[in-house]
Write a protein that holds these residues in place. Structure first.
Motif, PDB file in Angstrom:
ATOM      1  N   ALA A  50     -65.841 -25.743  -7.198  1.00 31.01           N
ATOM      2  CA  ALA A  50     -67.090 -25.608  -6.437  1.00 31.01           C
ATOM      3  C   ALA A  50     -67.277 -24.214  -5.865  1.00 31.01           C
ATOM      4  N   LYS A  51     -66.199 -23.486  -5.628  1.00 30.43           N
ATOM      5  CA  LYS A  51     -66.381 -22.184  -4.983  1.00 30.43           C
ATOM      6  C   LYS A  51     -67.165 -21.205  -5.858  1.00 30.43           C
ATOM      7  N   ALA A  52     -67.224 -21.441  -7.175  1.00 26.68           N
ATOM      8  CA  ALA A  52     -68.005 -20.558  -8.042  1.00 26.68           C
ATOM      9  C   ALA A  52     -69.486 -20.618  -7.682  1.00 26.68           C
ATOM     10  N   ASN A  53     -69.974 -21.820  -7.409  1.00 25.44           N
ATOM     11  CA  ASN A  53     -71.364 -21.997  -6.955  1.00 25.44           C
ATOM     12  C   ASN A  53     -71.555 -23.432  -6.484  1.00 25.44           C
ATOM     13  N   PRO A  54     -71.590 -23.634  -5.180  1.00 23.09           N
ATOM     14  CA  PRO A  54     -71.698 -24.994  -4.638  1.00 23.09           C
ATOM     15  C   PRO A  54     -73.143 -25.441  -4.398  1.00 23.09           C
ATOM     16  N   GLN A 290     -76.486  -7.315  -1.050  1.00 18.66           N
ATOM     17  CA  GLN A 290     -76.240  -8.338  -0.019  1.00 18.66           C
ATOM     18  C   GLN A 290     -76.675  -9.717  -0.527  1.00 18.66           C
ATOM     19  N   HIS A 291     -77.419  -9.745  -1.641  1.00 20.99           N
ATOM     20  CA  HIS A 291     -77.806 -11.017  -2.266  1.00 20.99           C
ATOM     21  C   HIS A 291     -76.946 -11.345  -3.481  1.00 20.99           C
ATOM     22  N   ILE A 292     -76.397 -10.327  -4.096  1.00 20.27           N
ATOM     23  CA  ILE A 292     -75.560 -10.535  -5.291  1.00 20.27           C
ATOM     24  C   ILE A 292     -74.450  -9.490  -5.271  1.00 20.27           C
ATOM     25  N   ARG A 293     -73.382  -9.850  -4.639  1.00 22.11           N
ATOM     26  CA  ARG A 293     -72.294  -8.911  -4.405  1.00 22.11           C
ATOM     27  C   ARG A 293     -71.439  -8.684  -5.665  1.00 22.11           C
ATOM     28  N   THR A 294     -71.679  -9.501  -6.676  1.00 20.39           N
ATOM     29  CA  THR A 294     -70.845  -9.495  -7.882  1.00 20.39           C
ATOM     30  C   THR A 294     -70.594  -8.098  -8.474  1.00 20.39           C
ATOM     31  N   PRO A 295     -71.643  -7.260  -8.685  1.00 19.34           N
ATOM     32  CA  PRO A 295     -71.346  -5.962  -9.314  1.00 19.34           C
ATOM     33  C   PRO A 295     -70.485  -5.056  -8.432  1.00 19.34           C
ATOM     34  N   VAL A 296     -70.540  -5.255  -7.106  1.00 22.52           N
ATOM     35  CA  VAL A 296     -69.707  -4.440  -6.214  1.00 22.52           C
ATOM     36  C   VAL A 296     -68.264  -4.924  -6.254  1.00 22.52           C
ATOM     37  N   THR A 297     -68.063  -6.231  -6.141  1.00 19.52           N
ATOM     38  CA  THR A 297     -66.678  -6.727  -6.116  1.00 19.52           C
ATOM     39  C   THR A 297     -65.992  -6.508  -7.455  1.00 19.52           C
ATOM     40  N   LYS A 298     -66.739  -6.640  -8.545  1.00 15.97           N
ATOM     41  CA  LYS A 298     -66.101  -6.494  -9.848  1.00 15.97           C
ATOM     42  C   LYS A 298     -66.256  -5.085 -10.412  1.00 15.97           C
ATOM     43  N   ASN A 299     -66.983  -4.239  -9.677  1.00 16.59           N
ATOM     44  CA  ASN A 299     -67.179  -2.854 -10.095  1.00 16.59           C
ATOM     45  C   ASN A 299     -67.688  -2.761 -11.534  1.00 16.59           C
ATOM     46  N   HIS A 300     -68.725  -3.562 -11.811  1.00 19.96           N
ATOM     47  CA  HIS A 300     -69.296  -3.534 -13.163  1.00 19.96           C
ATOM     48  C   HIS A 300     -70.805  -3.317 -13.076  1.00 19.96           C
ATOM     49  N   ASP A 301     -71.417  -3.134 -14.235  1.00 30.53           N
ATOM     50  CA  ASP A 301     -72.877  -3.096 -14.325  1.00 30.53           C
ATOM     51  C   ASP A 301     -73.349  -4.527 -14.532  1.00 30.53           C
ATOM     52  N   TYR A 357     -70.184 -16.885  -8.246  1.00 30.64           N
ATOM     53  CA  TYR A 357     -69.681 -15.807  -7.388  1.00 30.64           C
ATOM     54  C   TYR A 357     -70.773 -14.754  -7.175  1.00 30.64           C
ATOM     55  N   ALA A 358     -71.964 -15.186  -6.857  1.00 29.38           N
ATOM     56  CA  ALA A 358     -73.091 -14.262  -6.686  1.00 29.38           C
ATOM     57  C   ALA A 358     -73.655 -14.447  -5.271  1.00 29.38           C
ATOM     58  N   TRP A 359     -74.655 -15.341  -5.106  1.00 28.08           N
ATOM     59  CA  TRP A 359     -75.241 -15.557  -3.778  1.00 28.08           C
ATOM     60  C   TRP A 359     -74.186 -15.980  -2.758  1.00 28.08           C
ATOM     61  N   ASN A 360     -73.305 -16.931  -3.136  1.00 24.45           N
ATOM     62  CA  ASN A 360     -72.413 -17.525  -2.134  1.00 24.45           C
ATOM     63  C   ASN A 360     -71.249 -16.616  -1.736  1.00 24.45           C
ATOM     64  N   ILE A 361     -71.041 -15.496  -2.419  1.00 22.86           N
ATOM     65  CA  ILE A 361     -69.990 -14.570  -1.957  1.00 22.86           C
ATOM     66  C   ILE A 361     -70.597 -13.350  -1.259  1.00 22.86           C
ATOM     67  N   SER A 362     -71.894 -13.354  -1.013  1.00 19.55           N
ATOM     68  CA  SER A 362     -72.572 -12.143  -0.549  1.00 19.55           C
ATOM     69  C   SER A 362     -72.803 -12.140   0.962  1.00 19.55           C
ATOM     70  N   HIS A 363     -72.901 -10.934   1.519  1.00 18.30           N
ATOM     71  CA  HIS A 363     -73.061 -10.762   2.968  1.00 18.30           C
ATOM     72  C   HIS A 363     -74.558 -10.715   3.290  1.00 18.30           C
ATOM     73  N   HIS A 364     -75.168 -11.898   3.287  1.00 15.95           N
ATOM     74  CA  HIS A 364     -76.622 -12.079   3.277  1.00 15.95           C
ATOM     75  C   HIS A 364     -77.398 -11.349   4.346  1.00 15.95           C
ATOM     76  N   ASP A 365     -76.804 -11.161   5.510  1.00 17.93           N
ATOM     77  CA  ASP A 365     -77.598 -10.692   6.641  1.00 17.93           C
ATOM     78  C   ASP A 365     -77.426  -9.210   6.948  1.00 17.93           C
ATOM     79  N   PHE A 366     -76.620  -8.543   6.146  1.00 15.44           N
ATOM     80  CA  PHE A 366     -76.453  -7.106   6.337  1.00 15.44           C
ATOM     81  C   PHE A 366     -77.818  -6.416   6.160  1.00 15.44           C
ATOM     82  N   LEU A 367     -78.259  -5.694   7.165  1.00 12.26           N
ATOM     83  CA  LEU A 367     -79.561  -5.008   7.247  1.00 12.26           C
ATOM     84  C   LEU A 367     -80.756  -5.944   7.490  1.00 12.26           C
TER      85      LEU A 367
END
Ligand SMILES: *Cc1c(COP(=O)(O)O)cnc(C)c1O
Length: 379
Positions: A50-54, A290-301, A357-367
């Motif tokens: 479930a942690k991938a997307n609940p 802050q909505h899709i942290r995936t490219p930052v955590t995985k350092n990919h395009d 691992y996109a919306w649910n791993i992201s820091h939604h309220d930053f800014l």
């Protein structure tokens, strides 16, 4: 790559001013998981991590196709119990509190025990519980995107201490062994790793109460390729490989997350500005990582499709462009130096592979920008 349904919805959402948005293609998810089930028909039981997307609609769409759900916290356990009251749940993860253990005993069908101390605290509850012991086997996980070395599970020396604890706590039923050793592995590598886990588990369980009908949970970690979304994990090859290793008295189980839900999600937004700075072209998009942290955590395009619209603002043509968000940090990058024919203010950008691992791993309220809107195709 972009399906017609997602493209049409993206254009509607742009016209209605509802970007940024997550679009979940539940029809595509259903078809994908049905294919996985078919490929595993002689192989292991399928649980979804479930942690991938609940997201509740992801869970209810998957429910008919999975044998259960793996959760990694009391919060996930309560959530999955609410959304899917009937589905078997396995509770894993390090650092379970006493409250979480009590909740697991009451509400989960399996508990994956992470340490001798955790097993002692579980035993102290004096309640019946069905457990798998999580082992952390040594060895270099070549090619893995993420090796689960470190604090996960017990190494073969430490897990020995569980024998005495179990002997003193007959209300705890040992059901077998759990191992989730790495993420991002291809089918052949995962089958080889499964063989290693099974050999170890059979030897360790020999002489225990569950030796006649052991369960072996092989974890998740099936690879996805963000550089080439069409390059999918070979479930048929994996299913055949595992089936060839299985023994009739054993229950084998897997618990993938990413490779199940990743393809069903899209983060859709539009271009706010296009400009050149120090020789590089940038497109600034509504929203951000802050909505899709995936490219930052995985350092990919993050892979994407451009949907051109007829704006008359700034544009760039035939140049590499870096796609960034609205955050005041140089880390807010979706994709770097991607060659495009053209990109203009008002164009819609649909990022693919945003279902895990996109919306649910992201820091939604930053800014404090507005959250995305959520939409589901084929409810
Ligand atoms: C994260 C996790 C999974 C799922 O991993 P994926 O890479 O998403 O398939 C499965 N089991 C455990 C114990 C996990 O921590």
């Amino acid at each position: 790559m972009l399906t017609e349904g997602v493209r049409l919805r993206a254009e509607e959402l742009a016209a209605e001013g509802k970007l940024p948005a997550y679009v979940y293609d539940l029809a595509a998810l259903r078809e994908h998981v049905a294919g996985i089930r078919e490929a595993l028909r002689d192989g292991p039981e399928l649980f979804y991590a479930a942690k991938a997307n609940p997201d509740p609609l992801i869970l209810t769409t998957l429910a008919p196709y999975v044998a259960g759900v793996e959760v990694a916290s009391g919060g996930e356990l309560a959530h999955v119990r609410r959304v899917l009251p009937e589905v078997p749940v396995a509770f894993g993860g390090p650092g379970k509190t006493d409250a979480e253990l009590a909740q697991a005993v009451a509400e989960a069908q399996r508990i994956h025990v992470e340490s001798p101390y955790e097993l002692e605290r579980l035993a102290a509850l004096r309640r019946e519980a069905d457990v798998l012991l999580r082992v952390n086997l040594a060895g270099e996980r070549r090619g893995a995107a993420l090796a689960m070395s470190g604090p996960f599970g017990m190494d073969p020396e430490t897990i020995e201490r569980c024998r005495g604890i179990l002997a003193r706590a007959p209300w705890i039923r040992l059901r077998g062994i759990h191992a989730h050793l790495a993420s991002g592995l291809d089918a052949d590598t995962l089958v080889r790793q499964a063989a290693e886990i099974m050999d170890w588990a059979r030897a360790w369980l020999h002489g225990t109460d569950c030796a006649d009908a052991p369960e072996i949970n092989l974890g998740g970690g099936m690879a996805v390729d963000y550089g080439d979304p069409g390059n999918r994990f070979d479930w048929a090859r994996y299913g055949r490989g595992i089936a060839a290793l299985a023994r009739p008295n054993e229950t084998l189980r897997i618990e993938p997350g990413r490779a199940i839900s990743v393809y069903a999600g899209w983060y859709v937004t539009d271009v706010l500005d296009v400009k050149k700075a120090h020789g590089r072209w940038y497109a600034i998009l509504r929203g951000g990582t802050q909505h899709i942290r995936t490219p930052v955590t995985k350092n990919h395009d993050q892979p994407f499709t451009l949907i051109p619209r007829d704006g008359d603002g700034p544009r760039a043509a035939d140049v590499p462009v870096t796609l960034v968000g609205q955050l005041c940090t140089p880390k807010d990058v979706f994709a770097r130096e991607i060659p495009v024919d053209r990109i203009a203010v008002g164009d819609v950008v649909a990022f693919a592979m945003a279902g895990a691992y996109a919306w649910n791993i992201s820091h939604h309220d930053f800014l404090m920008h507005p959250h995305p809107t959520f939409h589901y195709l084929d409810l």
